[in-house]
Scaffold this active site. Structure first.
Site, mmCIF file in Angstrom:
data_model
loop_
_atom_site.group_PDB
_atom_site.id
_atom_site.type_symbol
_atom_site.label_atom_id
_atom_site.label_comp_id
_atom_site.label_asym_id
_atom_site.label_seq_id
_atom_site.Cartn_x
_atom_site.Cartn_y
_atom_site.Cartn_z
ATOM 1 N N ARG A 106 6.546 16.640 13.757
ATOM 2 C CA ARG A 106 7.229 16.233 12.519
ATOM 3 C C ARG A 106 8.076 17.343 11.894
ATOM 4 O O ARG A 106 8.577 17.199 10.786
ATOM 5 C CB ARG A 106 6.181 15.746 11.503
ATOM 6 C CG ARG A 106 5.586 14.406 11.885
ATOM 7 C CD ARG A 106 4.235 14.134 11.265
ATOM 8 N NE ARG A 106 3.729 12.817 11.648
ATOM 9 C CZ ARG A 106 3.200 12.522 12.849
ATOM 10 N NH1 ARG A 106 3.107 13.447 13.784
ATOM 11 N NH2 ARG A 106 2.778 11.304 13.106
ATOM 12 N N HIS A 129 -11.719 20.676 2.134
ATOM 13 C CA HIS A 129 -10.616 21.469 1.599
ATOM 14 C C HIS A 129 -9.291 20.708 1.752
ATOM 15 O O HIS A 129 -8.447 20.689 0.867
ATOM 16 C CB HIS A 129 -10.537 22.790 2.381
ATOM 17 C CG HIS A 129 -10.126 23.946 1.547
ATOM 18 N ND1 HIS A 129 -10.956 24.983 1.257
ATOM 19 C CD2 HIS A 129 -8.970 24.211 0.914
ATOM 20 C CE1 HIS A 129 -10.335 25.848 0.501
ATOM 21 N NE2 HIS A 129 -9.119 25.403 0.280
HETATM 22 C C1 DLZ Z 1 -7.262 27.659 1.969
HETATM 23 C C2 DLZ Z 1 -6.296 26.820 2.723
HETATM 24 C C3 DLZ Z 1 -6.719 26.082 3.848
HETATM 25 C C4 DLZ Z 1 -8.137 26.040 4.313
HETATM 26 N N1 DLZ Z 1 -5.853 25.359 4.556
HETATM 27 C C5 DLZ Z 1 -4.545 25.339 4.190
HETATM 28 C C6 DLZ Z 1 -3.608 24.591 4.931
HETATM 29 O O1 DLZ Z 1 -3.891 23.952 5.959
HETATM 30 N N2 DLZ Z 1 -2.314 24.579 4.478
HETATM 31 C C7 DLZ Z 1 -1.916 25.260 3.361
HETATM 32 O O2 DLZ Z 1 -0.726 25.175 2.995
HETATM 33 N N3 DLZ Z 1 -2.798 26.003 2.665
HETATM 34 C C8 DLZ Z 1 -4.075 26.076 3.043
HETATM 35 N N4 DLZ Z 1 -4.978 26.830 2.336
HETATM 36 C C9 DLZ Z 1 -4.466 27.706 1.245
HETATM 37 C C10 DLZ Z 1 -4.348 26.974 -0.120
HETATM 38 O O3 DLZ Z 1 -3.226 26.122 -0.142
HETATM 39 C C11 DLZ Z 1 -4.176 28.026 -1.257
HETATM 40 O O4 DLZ Z 1 -3.109 28.880 -0.948
HETATM 41 C C12 DLZ Z 1 -5.420 28.864 -1.484
HETATM 42 O O5 DLZ Z 1 -6.558 28.041 -1.679
HETATM 43 C C13 DLZ Z 1 -5.249 29.778 -2.716
HETATM 44 O O6 DLZ Z 1 -5.071 29.008 -3.912
#
Ligand code: DLZ
Length: 167
Positions: free
Chosen positions: A136, A97
């Site tokens: 950071r 992911h």
């Molecule tokens: C799903 C997800 C995961 C696993 N990790 C993060 C992260 O570490 N930082 C972040 O900004 N967003 C994460 N997301 C959410 C995705 O960016 C997104 O909001 C969802 O997949 C919905 O499109």
């Protein structure tokens, strides 16, 4: 100034164009909110201390970093902006992911900046650990939100300096 640049917040104030009159959008992700709020504080503080009026800083929140380029595109379409800063924090997990999100956001920001002609600044932390992200976002490695704001001012000034050729 040192020739090896590793930290944009270590900038020469005298060489930075003034931010007066610039209108800057900021899209900020709610994932890892403690970190992204600290990035946002760093950005806003760097913009206002370099002359950008707080009324000219337009902040919009999005669910996660993946949504940042979409929000930046909507902001560029609806408001006359000199630059947009995208702030987020993606932390490496067990799955792929991480790579999907980081690559999509980086490419989304780059493509949008080139297609729209409005500078889109990549202020997304992509770290192995939460601790590294803290370092950071106002810790021992500075604040990357502040650095993103400096990049936005420089790019907005570059764009304005070239606008005169198209009038
Ligand atoms: C799903 C997800 C995961 C696993 N990790 C993060 C992260 O570490 N930082 C972040 O900004 N967003 C994460 N997301 C959410 C995705 O960016 C997104 O909001 C969802 O997949 C919905 O499109």
């Amino acid at each position: 100034m040192s020739s090896k640049k590793t930290d944009l917040s270590d900038y020469d104030h005298a060489s930075l164009p003034g931010g007066k009159g610039l209108r800057i959008g900021i899209a900020v992700s709610a994932w890892n909110e403690e970190i992204t709020n600290a990035l946002l504080e760093g950005s806003v503080s760097a913009l206002t201390s370099n002359g950008v009026s707080s009324e000219d800083i337009i902040i919009r929140h999005v669910p996660g970093s993946f949504e940042l380029p979409q929000a930046a595109a909507i902001m560029i379409d609806s408001i006359d902006l000199d630059a947009v800063i995208c702030l987020g924090c993606v932390i490496q997990g067990e799955t792929r992911h991480f790579e999907f999100i980081c690559q999509a956001v980086a490419k989304g920001c780059m493509d949008l900046g080139i297609e729209s002609g409005v500078p889109v600044i990549f202020g997304v932390l992509t770290t192995d650990t939460y601790e590294q992200a803290k370092e950071r976002s106002g810790g021992s490695h500075g604040n990357k939100g502040e650095e993103a704001a400096i990049a936005a001012i420089r790019m907005a000034a570059l764009r304005k300096s070239l606008d005169i050729w198209f009038q």
